[in-house]
Design a protein around this motif. Structure first.
Motif, PDB file in Angstrom:
ATOM      1  N   PRO A  40       0.803  -1.227   0.000  1.00  0.00           N
ATOM      2  CA  PRO A  40       0.000   0.000   0.000  1.00  0.00           C
ATOM      3  C   PRO A  40       0.840   1.282   0.000  1.00  0.00           C
ATOM      4  CG  PRO A  40      -0.548  -1.410   1.886  1.00  0.00           C
ATOM      5  CD  PRO A  40       0.557  -2.065   1.149  1.00  0.00           C
ATOM      6  N   GLN A  41       2.042   1.234   0.553  1.00  0.00           N
ATOM      7  CA  GLN A  41       2.902   2.417   0.603  1.00  0.00           C
ATOM      8  C   GLN A  41       3.644   2.627  -0.708  1.00  0.00           C
ATOM      9  OE1 GLN A  41       3.007  -0.135   2.749  1.00  0.00           O
ATOM     10  NE2 GLN A  41       2.747   0.628   4.794  1.00  0.00           N
ATOM     11  N   GLY A  42       3.707   1.591  -1.540  1.00  0.00           N
ATOM     12  CA  GLY A  42       4.450   1.675  -2.782  1.00  0.00           C
ATOM     13  C   GLY A  42       5.910   1.290  -2.578  1.00  0.00           C
ATOM     14  N   ALA A  43       6.714   1.674  -3.540  1.00  0.00           N
ATOM     15  CA  ALA A  43       8.130   1.328  -3.525  1.00  0.00           C
ATOM     16  C   ALA A  43       8.945   2.532  -3.967  1.00  0.00           C
ATOM     17  CB  ALA A  43       8.385   0.150  -4.468  1.00  0.00           C
ATOM     18  N   VAL A  44      10.250   2.418  -3.790  1.00  0.00           N
ATOM     19  CA  VAL A  44      11.176   3.453  -4.253  1.00  0.00           C
ATOM     20  C   VAL A  44      12.151   2.840  -5.251  1.00  0.00           C
ATOM     21  CG1 VAL A  44      11.052   4.947  -2.234  1.00  0.00           C
ATOM     22  CG2 VAL A  44      12.718   3.083  -2.275  1.00  0.00           C
ATOM     23  N   LEU A  45      12.579   3.659  -6.174  1.00  0.00           N
ATOM     24  CA  LEU A  45      13.631   3.331  -7.124  1.00  0.00           C
ATOM     25  C   LEU A  45      14.603   4.497  -7.036  1.00  0.00           C
ATOM     26  CD1 LEU A  45      14.339   1.348  -9.570  1.00  0.00           C
ATOM     27  CD2 LEU A  45      13.388   3.156 -10.987  1.00  0.00           C
ATOM     28  N   VAL A  46      15.841   4.203  -6.687  1.00  0.00           N
ATOM     29  CA  VAL A  46      16.798   5.266  -6.381  1.00  0.00           C
ATOM     30  C   VAL A  46      17.827   5.406  -7.496  1.00  0.00           C
ATOM     31  CG1 VAL A  46      18.333   6.200  -4.613  1.00  0.00           C
ATOM     32  CG2 VAL A  46      16.562   4.552  -3.964  1.00  0.00           C
ATOM     33  N   VAL A  47      18.080   6.657  -7.889  1.00  0.00           N
ATOM     34  CA  VAL A  47      19.125   6.956  -8.867  1.00  0.00           C
ATOM     35  C   VAL A  47      20.260   7.644  -8.104  1.00  0.00           C
ATOM     36  CG1 VAL A  47      19.699   8.044 -11.067  1.00  0.00           C
ATOM     37  CG2 VAL A  47      17.339   7.286 -10.632  1.00  0.00           C
ATOM     38  N   PRO A  48      21.252   6.849  -7.632  1.00  0.00           N
ATOM     39  CA  PRO A  48      22.383   7.430  -6.912  1.00  0.00           C
ATOM     40  C   PRO A  48      23.416   7.973  -7.898  1.00  0.00           C
ATOM     41  CG  PRO A  48      22.386   5.020  -6.720  1.00  0.00           C
ATOM     42  CD  PRO A  48      21.282   5.405  -7.654  1.00  0.00           C
ATOM     43  N   GLN A  55      28.454   9.584 -12.615  1.00  0.00           N
ATOM     44  CA  GLN A  55      28.422   8.125 -12.501  1.00  0.00           C
ATOM     45  C   GLN A  55      27.227   7.745 -11.636  1.00  0.00           C
ATOM     46  OE1 GLN A  55      30.787   5.601 -13.653  1.00  0.00           O
ATOM     47  NE2 GLN A  55      31.310   7.300 -14.995  1.00  0.00           N
ATOM     48  N   VAL A  56      26.445   6.788 -12.110  1.00  0.00           N
ATOM     49  CA  VAL A  56      25.350   6.249 -11.310  1.00  0.00           C
ATOM     50  C   VAL A  56      25.757   4.853 -10.857  1.00  0.00           C
ATOM     51  CG1 VAL A  56      23.552   7.569 -12.478  1.00  0.00           C
ATOM     52  CG2 VAL A  56      24.095   5.287 -13.288  1.00  0.00           C
ATOM     53  N   LEU A  57      25.175   4.419  -9.763  1.00  0.00           N
ATOM     54  CA  LEU A  57      25.463   3.081  -9.264  1.00  0.00           C
ATOM     55  C   LEU A  57      24.278   2.173  -9.550  1.00  0.00           C
ATOM     56  CD1 LEU A  57      27.226   3.896  -5.877  1.00  0.00           C
ATOM     57  CD2 LEU A  57      28.252   3.268  -8.067  1.00  0.00           C
ATOM     58  N   LEU A  58      24.526   1.160 -10.378  1.00  0.00           N
ATOM     59  CA  LEU A  58      23.538   0.136 -10.685  1.00  0.00           C
ATOM     60  C   LEU A  58      23.822  -1.091  -9.833  1.00  0.00           C
ATOM     61  CD1 LEU A  58      23.779   0.347 -14.586  1.00  0.00           C
ATOM     62  CD2 LEU A  58      22.053   1.433 -13.131  1.00  0.00           C
ATOM     63  N   PRO A 102      29.196   0.746 -11.445  1.00  0.00           N
ATOM     64  CA  PRO A 102      29.112   2.161 -11.817  1.00  0.00           C
ATOM     65  C   PRO A 102      28.906   2.304 -13.326  1.00  0.00           C
ATOM     66  CG  PRO A 102      31.356   1.592 -11.144  1.00  0.00           C
ATOM     67  CD  PRO A 102      30.538   0.348 -11.071  1.00  0.00           C
ATOM     68  N   TRP A 103      28.113   3.306 -13.714  1.00  0.00           N
ATOM     69  CA  TRP A 103      27.855   3.543 -15.132  1.00  0.00           C
ATOM     70  C   TRP A 103      27.667   5.039 -15.345  1.00  0.00           C
ATOM     71  CZ3 TRP A 103      27.778  -0.603 -18.489  1.00  0.00           C
ATOM     72  CH2 TRP A 103      27.559  -0.278 -19.834  1.00  0.00           C
ATOM     73  N   SER A 104      28.226   5.571 -16.408  1.00  0.00           N
ATOM     74  CA  SER A 104      28.096   6.991 -16.705  1.00  0.00           C
ATOM     75  C   SER A 104      26.732   7.292 -17.318  1.00  0.00           C
ATOM     76  CB  SER A 104      29.194   7.436 -17.668  1.00  0.00           C
ATOM     77  OG  SER A 104      28.960   8.775 -18.057  1.00  0.00           O
ATOM     78  N   LEU A 105      26.086   8.337 -16.831  1.00  0.00           N
ATOM     79  CA  LEU A 105      24.826   8.780 -17.433  1.00  0.00           C
ATOM     80  C   LEU A 105      25.019   9.167 -18.892  1.00  0.00           C
ATOM     81  CD1 LEU A 105      22.950  11.045 -14.857  1.00  0.00           C
ATOM     82  CD2 LEU A 105      22.129   8.952 -15.919  1.00  0.00           C
ATOM     83  N   ASP A 106      26.233   9.526 -19.262  1.00  0.00           N
ATOM     84  CA  ASP A 106      26.512   9.922 -20.637  1.00  0.00           C
ATOM     85  C   ASP A 106      26.586   8.723 -21.581  1.00  0.00           C
ATOM     86  OD1 ASP A 106      26.619  12.632 -19.883  1.00  0.00           O
ATOM     87  OD2 ASP A 106      28.683  12.375 -19.206  1.00  0.00           O
ATOM     88  N   ASP A 107      26.618   7.500 -21.036  1.00  0.00           N
ATOM     89  CA  ASP A 107      26.647   6.274 -21.844  1.00  0.00           C
ATOM     90  C   ASP A 107      25.334   5.499 -21.723  1.00  0.00           C
ATOM     91  OD1 ASP A 107      29.270   6.798 -22.644  1.00  0.00           O
ATOM     92  OD2 ASP A 107      30.112   5.694 -20.947  1.00  0.00           O
ATOM     93  N   LEU A 108      24.239   6.229 -21.605  1.00  0.00           N
ATOM     94  CA  LEU A 108      22.933   5.615 -21.390  1.00  0.00           C
ATOM     95  C   LEU A 108      22.465   4.785 -22.580  1.00  0.00           C
ATOM     96  CD1 LEU A 108      20.973   5.435 -19.111  1.00  0.00           C
ATOM     97  CD2 LEU A 108      19.948   7.573 -19.849  1.00  0.00           C
ATOM     98  N   VAL A 109      22.711   5.238 -23.778  1.00  0.00           N
ATOM     99  CA  VAL A 109      22.281   4.487 -24.962  1.00  0.00           C
ATOM    100  C   VAL A 109      22.957   3.113 -24.978  1.00  0.00           C
ATOM    101  CG1 VAL A 109      22.289   4.413 -27.495  1.00  0.00           C
ATOM    102  CG2 VAL A 109      21.707   6.532 -26.301  1.00  0.00           C
ATOM    103  N   GLU A 110      24.236   3.071 -24.699  1.00  0.00           N
ATOM    104  CA  GLU A 110      24.963   1.789 -24.646  1.00  0.00           C
ATOM    105  C   GLU A 110      24.355   0.864 -23.584  1.00  0.00           C
ATOM    106  OE1 GLU A 110      29.297   0.020 -23.376  1.00  0.00           O
ATOM    107  OE2 GLU A 110      29.175   2.127 -23.950  1.00  0.00           O
ATOM    108  N   LEU A 111      24.010   1.425 -22.430  1.00  0.00           N
ATOM    109  CA  LEU A 111      23.426   0.621 -21.357  1.00  0.00           C
ATOM    110  C   LEU A 111      22.106  -0.011 -21.801  1.00  0.00           C
ATOM    111  CD1 LEU A 111      23.472  -0.318 -18.382  1.00  0.00           C
ATOM    112  CD2 LEU A 111      22.348   1.855 -17.803  1.00  0.00           C
ATOM    113  N   THR A 112      21.280   0.754 -22.505  1.00  0.00           N
ATOM    114  CA  THR A 112      19.965   0.240 -22.898  1.00  0.00           C
ATOM    115  C   THR A 112      20.040  -0.829 -23.988  1.00  0.00           C
ATOM    116  OG1 THR A 112      19.602   2.019 -24.506  1.00  0.00           O
ATOM    117  CG2 THR A 112      18.778   2.369 -22.258  1.00  0.00           C
TER     118      THR A 112
END
Length: 180
Positions: A43-51, A57-60, A147-157
């Protein structure tokens, strides 16, 4: 604006530790009656965190996903416990899953995955000004932190092990926010 259907009856079909499955009998404004089923989450839902670190650099995390029966890359996530707010839950989940806390937390959006039958919201939280801090979690095995760079998002997807729609959407939203 359309008038919502009237709920005539709600029955529980099944209940598990995580989910509650209901059958709804509905009457639409035009008089048509229909049966729907829905799956309710926490009922409270969930969280998805973008550190995010200052260098973008984001942490996956890489952890086992039972739904696809494989290891998947995604963002840290988890349900909001009773009595806990979204930001508090986000900081706890980060500390459990990636070994970092955040001095700055900001809820940027809420997402649904399949609103036609899944009654569950995920609150997307941007976490910055990160600091090392690990607390015990409920994971059955250690989680890999990638760790992954936000600037390499297309490669990640394009990766076969990065398919979770919530993580993809959250990363694009944060990238646009930070580019703004």
């Amino acid at each position: 604006m359309r008038e919502k259907p009237r709920i005539l009856d709600i029955r529980t079909l099944a209940r598990t530790r995580l989910f509650h499955i209901q059958q709804l009998e509905l009457r639409f404004a035009n008089g048509v009656e229909a049966t729907y089923e829905r799956l309710l989450g926490s009922p409270q839902g969930a969280v998805l965190v973008v550190p995010v670190f200052e260098d973008r650099q984001v942490l996956l995390i890489r952890e086992y996903a039972a739904g696809t029966d494989r290891y998947e890359l995604a963002l840290p996530k988890g349900r909001i416990e009773p009595g806990e707010g979204a930001l508090e839950a986000a900081n706890r989940e980060m500390q459990e899953e990636i070994g970092y806390g955040a001095n700055k937390l900001r809820q940027i959006s809420s997402l649904t995955v399949a609103p036609g039958y899944l009654g569950h919201s995920t609150h997307v939280v941007l976490a910055t000004d990160l600091y090392p801090r690990r607390i015990p979690g409920d994971e059955p095995e250690p989680i890999d932190v990638i760790p992954w760079s936000l600037d390499d998002l297309v490669e990640l997807t394009t990766r076969e092990d990065f398919t979770e729609a919530r993580s993809i959407a959250a990363l694009y939203m944060v990238r646009e926010l930070l580019n703004g």
